[in-house]
Enzyme design. Structure first.
Site, PDB file in Angstrom:
ATOM      1  N   CYS A 227       1.004  -1.025  -0.066  1.00  0.00           N
ATOM      2  CA  CYS A 227       0.036  -0.136   0.023  1.00  0.00           C
ATOM      3  C   CYS A 227       0.679   1.279   0.137  1.00  0.00           C
ATOM      4  O   CYS A 227       1.628   1.614  -0.949  1.00  0.00           O
ATOM      5  CB  CYS A 227      -1.008   0.052   1.313  1.00  0.00           C
ATOM      6  SG  CYS A 227      -2.400   1.140   1.082  1.00  0.00           S
TER       7      CYS A 227
ATOM      8  N   GLU B 246      -1.433  -8.426   4.764  1.00  0.00           N
ATOM      9  CA  GLU B 246      -1.011  -8.451   6.187  1.00  0.00           C
ATOM     10  C   GLU B 246      -2.355  -8.339   7.059  1.00  0.00           C
ATOM     11  O   GLU B 246      -2.276  -8.645   8.332  1.00  0.00           O
ATOM     12  CB  GLU B 246       0.123  -7.422   6.754  1.00  0.00           C
ATOM     13  CG  GLU B 246      -0.338  -6.015   7.022  1.00  0.00           C
ATOM     14  CD  GLU B 246      -0.558  -5.089   5.661  1.00  0.00           C
ATOM     15  OE1 GLU B 246      -0.687  -3.843   5.608  1.00  0.00           O
ATOM     16  OE2 GLU B 246      -0.758  -5.677   4.746  1.00  0.00           O
TER      17      GLU B 246
ATOM     18  N   HIS C  74      -3.356  -4.903   0.985  1.00  0.00           N
ATOM     19  CA  HIS C  74      -2.875  -5.263   2.214  1.00  0.00           C
ATOM     20  C   HIS C  74      -2.965  -6.646   2.549  1.00  0.00           C
ATOM     21  O   HIS C  74      -3.674  -7.338   3.197  1.00  0.00           O
ATOM     22  CB  HIS C  74      -3.626  -4.525   3.305  1.00  0.00           C
ATOM     23  CG  HIS C  74      -3.449  -2.874   3.600  1.00  0.00           C
ATOM     24  ND1 HIS C  74      -2.173  -2.570   4.312  1.00  0.00           N
ATOM     25  CD2 HIS C  74      -4.070  -1.991   2.933  1.00  0.00           C
ATOM     26  CE1 HIS C  74      -2.325  -1.068   4.352  1.00  0.00           C
ATOM     27  NE2 HIS C  74      -3.395  -0.594   3.579  1.00  0.00           N
TER      28      HIS C  74
END
Length: 256
Positions: free
Chosen positions: A115, A205, A203
């Site tokens: 990002c 994560e 994202h």
């Protein structure tokens, strides 16, 4: 099928924390970089390694301006996401861009970005980054159409499902960089330079819990209207490929 070869020494990864995180996430993870650390550790296990094969350090680049790892001490640098603008001109963002340029100027230490981190790497490589006013926000689990290179990088998939939370974009991928995928809202969803650079706009994560907190806070703040919020919440629990992306990040660092 042969056994996975052991690595000779831990992979030394510096996570550059470009944000501080929201309260619920911080209560669980303690600091923002630990969200990315959890992804890398899970990715290592999916790649047949253990958490002990990674040596992760975290660097608060927002509050400790100009403090970065020595490149001699790391094998990879991971730039996290952020609520901040990747195109801003301020002391900490400018220092981060300069450090990223330093990493790009050598050939041993690899760069990973998600990002905001993806955008900072694009900026350091000379690409235009900025607000995507014509298309607006891209949020929640989103399907990314992969290029031929993207399909090869992401284990033969045609479409990558990944959490998104951005209104800023890299407008064009720089010369010498391979585009990994696109969506209708964002042309540059990932960049790849073999043995050097690996980024995604999404994202990997994030978890459902993290994304829900962000959606709720931004809805309460008025950043997201009811329509965007409700539509995003419908997709937040969808299956996504975050773990596989984490695995590919680790394998990239290992030159697999």
């Amino acid at each position: 099928m042969g056994s996975i070869p052991k690595i000779n020494a831990p992979l030394r990864i510096a996570i550059l924390e470009c944000d501080t995180g929201l309260p619920k996430a911080l209560e669980k993870y303690k600091r923002y970089g630990a969200i990315s650390s959890a992804l890398l550790e899970s990715g290592a296990e999916a790649a047949g390694l253990t958490k002990g094969d990674l040596e992760i350090t975290m660097w608060d680049v927002v509050n400790e301006v100009g403090k970065f790892p020595s490149l001699e001490d790391v094998d990879g640098v991971f730039l996290t996401g952020s609520k901040h603008d990747s195109f801003a001109s301020n002391p900490w963002t400018n220092a981060l861009v300069s450090f990223t340029e330093k990493v790009l100027a050598q050939t041993r230490v690899k760069l990973i970005g998600v990002c905001f981190g993806h955008q900072i790497i694009g900026r350091a490589m000379g690409a235009k980054v900025g607000r995507n006013d014509s298309q607006g926000w891209e949020v929640s689990v989103t399907d990314v159409d992969l290029t031929t290179k993207g399909k090869a990088v992401f284990e033969g998939k045609d479409v990558l499902s990944i959490y998104q939370m951005h209104k800023d974009i890299v407008f064009n991928h720089p010369p010498g960089v391979q585009l990994l995928g696109s969506t209708s809202r964002c042309k540059v969803q990932g960049m790849f330079v073999p043995g050097r650079v690996f980024t995604v706009q999404g994202h990997p994560e994030f978890t459902e819990e993290i994304l829900v907190e962000i959606l709720e806070v931004r809805h309460e703040q008025g950043v997201f209207g009811d329509e965007i919020y409700e539509e995003a919440m419908k997709r937040v629990g969808r299956k996504h490929d975050g773990l596989m992306v984490g695995k590919r990040f680790v394998e990239f660092l290992m030159d697999r």
